[in-house]
Design a protein around this motif. Structure first.
Motif, PDB file in Angstrom:
ATOM      1  N   VAL A 163       4.809  -9.988  -4.784  1.00 26.22           N
ATOM      2  CA  VAL A 163       4.483  -9.789  -4.058  1.00 26.22           C
ATOM      3  C   VAL A 163       3.658  -8.057  -4.947  1.00 26.22           C
ATOM      4  CG1 VAL A 163       6.262  -7.422  -3.537  1.00 26.22           C
ATOM      5  CG2 VAL A 163       4.406  -7.752  -1.678  1.00 26.22           C
ATOM      6  N   ARG A 164       2.927  -8.039  -4.281  1.00 23.48           N
ATOM      7  CA  ARG A 164       1.860  -6.780  -4.886  1.00 23.48           C
ATOM      8  C   ARG A 164       1.682  -5.890  -4.237  1.00 23.48           C
ATOM      9  NH1 ARG A 164      -3.601  -7.908  -4.565  1.00 23.48           N
ATOM     10  NH2 ARG A 164      -4.129  -9.980  -4.588  1.00 23.48           N
ATOM     11  N   PRO A 165       0.989  -4.455  -4.334  1.00 26.06           N
ATOM     12  CA  PRO A 165       0.073  -3.981  -3.889  1.00 26.06           C
ATOM     13  C   PRO A 165      -1.257  -4.464  -3.666  1.00 26.06           C
ATOM     14  CG  PRO A 165       0.784  -2.405  -5.382  1.00 26.06           C
ATOM     15  CD  PRO A 165       1.262  -3.863  -5.888  1.00 26.06           C
ATOM     16  N   LEU A 166      -1.710  -4.258  -1.956  1.00 28.55           N
ATOM     17  CA  LEU A 166      -2.892  -4.953  -1.307  1.00 28.55           C
ATOM     18  C   LEU A 166      -3.861  -4.143  -2.478  1.00 28.55           C
ATOM     19  CD1 LEU A 166      -4.520  -6.755   1.267  1.00 28.55           C
ATOM     20  CD2 LEU A 166      -5.759  -5.256   0.744  1.00 28.55           C
ATOM     21  N   THR A 167      -5.547  -4.409  -2.914  1.00 24.12           N
ATOM     22  CA  THR A 167      -6.057  -3.789  -3.478  1.00 24.12           C
ATOM     23  C   THR A 167      -7.398  -4.161  -3.207  1.00 24.12           C
ATOM     24  OG1 THR A 167      -6.303  -5.162  -5.436  1.00 24.12           O
ATOM     25  CG2 THR A 167      -5.178  -2.856  -5.462  1.00 24.12           C
ATOM     26  N   VAL A 168      -8.871  -3.677  -3.127  1.00 31.50           N
ATOM     27  CA  VAL A 168     -10.102  -3.876  -2.876  1.00 31.50           C
ATOM     28  C   VAL A 168     -11.077  -4.031  -3.941  1.00 31.50           C
ATOM     29  CG1 VAL A 168     -10.322  -3.069  -0.492  1.00 31.50           C
ATOM     30  CG2 VAL A 168     -10.538  -1.617  -1.864  1.00 31.50           C
ATOM     31  N   ARG A 169     -11.762  -4.527  -3.973  1.00 32.43           N
ATOM     32  CA  ARG A 169     -13.279  -4.708  -4.814  1.00 32.43           C
ATOM     33  C   ARG A 169     -14.185  -3.086  -5.277  1.00 32.43           C
ATOM     34  NH1 ARG A 169     -13.853  -9.828  -2.192  1.00 32.43           N
ATOM     35  NH2 ARG A 169     -15.770  -9.548  -1.874  1.00 32.43           N
ATOM     36  N   VAL A 170     -14.020  -2.711  -4.151  1.00 36.21           N
ATOM     37  CA  VAL A 170     -14.386  -1.030  -4.415  1.00 36.21           C
ATOM     38  C   VAL A 170     -14.127  -0.174  -4.790  1.00 36.21           C
ATOM     39  CG1 VAL A 170     -16.798  -0.080  -3.858  1.00 36.21           C
ATOM     40  CG2 VAL A 170     -16.756  -2.191  -3.123  1.00 36.21           C
ATOM     41  N   ALA A 171     -13.939   0.531  -5.150  1.00 35.34           N
ATOM     42  CA  ALA A 171     -12.949   1.811  -5.164  1.00 35.34           C
ATOM     43  C   ALA A 171     -13.649   2.939  -4.149  1.00 35.34           C
ATOM     44  CB  ALA A 171     -13.668   2.739  -6.745  1.00 35.34           C
ATOM     45  N   PRO A 172     -12.290   2.701  -3.706  1.00 39.92           N
ATOM     46  CA  PRO A 172     -12.074   3.504  -2.270  1.00 39.92           C
ATOM     47  C   PRO A 172     -12.917   5.229  -1.871  1.00 39.92           C
ATOM     48  CG  PRO A 172     -10.331   2.170  -2.722  1.00 39.92           C
ATOM     49  CD  PRO A 172     -10.389   2.553  -4.083  1.00 39.92           C
ATOM     50  N   THR A 173     -13.091   5.846  -3.305  1.00 42.76           N
ATOM     51  CA  THR A 173     -13.583   6.868  -3.129  1.00 42.76           C
ATOM     52  C   THR A 173     -14.660   7.082  -3.077  1.00 42.76           C
ATOM     53  OG1 THR A 173     -13.163   8.402  -3.902  1.00 42.76           O
ATOM     54  CG2 THR A 173     -13.411   7.106  -5.659  1.00 42.76           C
ATOM     55  N   GLN A 228     -16.151  14.080  -4.807  1.00 43.06           N
ATOM     56  CA  GLN A 228     -15.611  12.826  -4.543  1.00 43.06           C
ATOM     57  C   GLN A 228     -14.765  12.828  -3.405  1.00 43.06           C
ATOM     58  OE1 GLN A 228     -17.266   9.813  -6.050  1.00 43.06           O
ATOM     59  NE2 GLN A 228     -18.810  11.360  -6.341  1.00 43.06           N
ATOM     60  N   VAL A 229     -15.000  12.132  -2.508  1.00 45.37           N
ATOM     61  CA  VAL A 229     -13.996  12.000  -1.261  1.00 45.37           C
ATOM     62  C   VAL A 229     -12.793  11.528  -1.416  1.00 45.37           C
ATOM     63  CG1 VAL A 229     -13.124  11.979   0.948  1.00 45.37           C
ATOM     64  CG2 VAL A 229     -16.008  12.422   0.897  1.00 45.37           C
ATOM     65  N   THR A 230     -11.673  12.025  -1.633  1.00 43.03           N
ATOM     66  CA  THR A 230      -9.795  11.561  -1.992  1.00 43.03           C
ATOM     67  C   THR A 230      -9.552  11.495  -0.748  1.00 43.03           C
ATOM     68  OG1 THR A 230      -9.124  13.615  -1.998  1.00 43.03           O
ATOM     69  CG2 THR A 230     -10.460  12.212  -4.197  1.00 43.03           C
ATOM     70  N   GLN A 231      -9.656  11.826   0.577  1.00 41.32           N
ATOM     71  CA  GLN A 231      -9.006  11.562   1.221  1.00 41.32           C
ATOM     72  C   GLN A 231      -9.651  11.962   2.679  1.00 41.32           C
ATOM     73  OE1 GLN A 231      -4.987  12.730   1.897  1.00 41.32           O
ATOM     74  NE2 GLN A 231      -5.160  13.316   0.951  1.00 41.32           N
ATOM     75  N   LEU A 232      -9.665  10.549   3.307  1.00 40.17           N
ATOM     76  CA  LEU A 232     -10.790  10.986   5.214  1.00 40.17           C
ATOM     77  C   LEU A 232     -10.476  10.253   5.613  1.00 40.17           C
ATOM     78  CD1 LEU A 232     -14.101  11.649   6.279  1.00 40.17           C
ATOM     79  CD2 LEU A 232     -14.376   9.388   5.658  1.00 40.17           C
ATOM     80  N   SER A 233     -10.461  11.373   6.673  1.00 36.98           N
ATOM     81  CA  SER A 233      -9.737  10.782   9.046  1.00 36.98           C
ATOM     82  C   SER A 233     -10.306   9.413   9.465  1.00 36.98           C
ATOM     83  CB  SER A 233      -9.622  12.238   9.150  1.00 36.98           C
ATOM     84  OG  SER A 233     -10.342  13.074   9.938  1.00 36.98           O
ATOM     85  N   ASP A 245      -6.453   7.332   1.927  1.00 36.58           N
ATOM     86  CA  ASP A 245      -6.703   8.053   0.494  1.00 36.58           C
ATOM     87  C   ASP A 245      -7.191   7.709  -0.302  1.00 36.58           C
ATOM     88  OD1 ASP A 245      -4.464   6.967  -0.614  1.00 36.58           O
ATOM     89  OD2 ASP A 245      -3.586   8.508  -0.739  1.00 36.58           O
ATOM     90  N   ASP A 246      -7.602   7.765  -1.164  1.00 36.80           N
ATOM     91  CA  ASP A 246      -7.989   6.397  -2.184  1.00 36.80           C
ATOM     92  C   ASP A 246      -7.250   5.620  -3.511  1.00 36.80           C
ATOM     93  OD1 ASP A 246      -7.288   8.814  -3.646  1.00 36.80           O
ATOM     94  OD2 ASP A 246      -8.778   8.841  -5.497  1.00 36.80           O
ATOM     95  N   LYS A 247      -5.717   5.946  -2.860  1.00 37.45           N
ATOM     96  CA  LYS A 247      -4.993   4.678  -3.408  1.00 37.45           C
ATOM     97  C   LYS A 247      -4.994   3.899  -2.892  1.00 37.45           C
ATOM     98  CE  LYS A 247      -4.319   7.221  -7.458  1.00 37.45           C
ATOM     99  NZ  LYS A 247      -5.164   8.113  -6.769  1.00 37.45           N
ATOM    100  N   LEU A 248      -5.043   3.915  -1.394  1.00 38.89           N
ATOM    101  CA  LEU A 248      -4.940   2.863   0.174  1.00 38.89           C
ATOM    102  C   LEU A 248      -3.611   3.704   0.894  1.00 38.89           C
ATOM    103  CD1 LEU A 248      -6.471  -0.901  -0.821  1.00 38.89           C
ATOM    104  CD2 LEU A 248      -7.870   1.429   0.048  1.00 38.89           C
ATOM    105  N   VAL A 249      -3.347   4.241   0.062  1.00 41.00           N
ATOM    106  CA  VAL A 249      -2.240   4.648   1.831  1.00 41.00           C
ATOM    107  C   VAL A 249      -2.779   5.720   3.104  1.00 41.00           C
ATOM    108  CG1 VAL A 249       0.000   6.392   1.273  1.00 41.00           C
ATOM    109  CG2 VAL A 249      -0.990   6.090  -0.762  1.00 41.00           C
ATOM    110  N   ILE A 250      -2.653   4.770   3.363  1.00 41.59           N
ATOM    111  CA  ILE A 250      -2.860   4.820   4.804  1.00 41.59           C
ATOM    112  C   ILE A 250      -1.661   6.144   5.915  1.00 41.59           C
ATOM    113  CG2 ILE A 250      -3.078   4.212   7.344  1.00 41.59           C
ATOM    114  CD1 ILE A 250      -4.223   1.619   6.537  1.00 41.59           C
TER     115      ILE A 250
END
Length: 306
Positions: A163-173, A228-233, A245-250
């Motif tokens: 298992v690994r943390p899920l990541t996305v192709r574009v930087a979330p920020t 840059q936006v690092t957290q957004l509701s 947040d920018d680490k994909l923490v919900i």
């Protein structure tokens, strides 16, 4: 049974999660109380219900729910420090000699062992859901350390957990910043009223906004200055809201009343049935929500070789 936070992990290989086999494996790593000289213990507990007969794995449709509990004795560092200083002062005064590092460490260990039986015990529970069909493990936590503790213990119990943390192709920020600039998120997603902005320079400032009009000139000026936006509701459809947040923490997941009312209706009057209905509806919602979120963030990243 509604998760409040979410860390998402991707299974990199097919794992045959058989409920009966998993139940037996978790039983070998079951939680137990701290004894008088233990700092902490960690193990699996029944996610629903209490007592020896409560299963360690709850199964609903294709989803599995499990939970871990950590017990730890709380020993304030200041208490140990004061007791250690008092003991050192006593030795140096009575024996007219200096207490050096090795002896200090031994004295500290002795003090900790003497204080442990009287220390308060703190208990914390972490829930995780396994969705084999989606190849995901979802942990109800915003702390990567707590999630890794659970996954490591699960790996020890079943022998292997690719298992690994899920990541996305574009930087979330980058995506979140664009959404806030344009006030236009991806379809089905809505920007709400809370954000965190950070300057990209090493010693740059941080701006946190809560219950604010994020389309205002003030916010746009911060973005224009390079923050840059690092957290957004955000909200998704009419089903849930959350902070991303920018680490994909919900964080701060909130399921809307419509879903909670449906779960209450499905569960009837029995408490365990209510919990089961809530869990099932939550997981079915995640099955739609998470793919939509990751697609909106540029698509899931798949490392080479996987």
């Amino acid at each position: 049974m509604w998760f409040r936070n979410l860390l998402v992990y991707r299974l990199t290989q097919d794992v045959p999660f058989d409920a009966e086999t998993l139940e037996a494996a978790l039983a070998a790593k079951q939680a137990r109380p701290c004894n008088s000289q233990e700092v902490s213990t960690y193990g699996f507990v029944a996610p629903f219900g209490k007592g020896a007969d409560a299963p360690l794995v709850h199964v609903s449709q294709d989803f599995l729910l499990l939970a871990t509990r950590k017990e730890e004795r709380i020993l304030p560092g200041s208490v140990v420090k004061d007791a250690l200083k008092e003991k050192i002062d006593e030795i140096e005064a009575e024996q007219m000699r200096k207490v050096y590092k090795k002896e200090r460490e031994q004295l500290k260990d002795d003090i900790v062992q003497a204080f442990l039986p009287r220390a308060f015990i703190r208990k914390s529970t972490t829930f995780a859901a396994i969705a084999p069909s989606q190849g995901l493990i979802l942990v109800d936590s915003s702390s990567h350390k707590r999630a890794e503790d659970l996954l490591s213990t699960l790996r020890e119990a079943i022998g292997s957990l690719p298992v690994r943390p899920l990541t996305v192709r574009v930087a979330p920020t980058a995506t979140l910043t664009e959404w806030l600039k344009t006030q236009q998120a991806a379809p089905d997603f809505t920007v709400l009223d809370e954000c965190e902005l950070r300057d990209t320079h090493e010693d740059g400032g941080v701006v946190r906004c809560k219950r604010q009009d994020l389309s205002s000139d003030e916010i746009q000026n911060h973005l224009g200055a390079g923050k840059q936006v690092t957290q957004l509701s955000l909200a998704w459809q009419d089903k849930l809201s959350f902070m991303l947040d920018d680490k994909l923490v919900i964080k701060r997941l909130r399921f809307e009343d419509l879903l909670q009312d449906q779960a209450e209706q499905d569960g009837g009057d029995d408490a365990l049935s209510q919990q089961d209905a809530s869990f099932t509806l939550m997981m079915l919602t995640f099955a739609d929500f998470l793919p939509a979120l990751f697609e909106a963030l540029g698509g899931e990243e798949v490392p080479q070789g996987i």
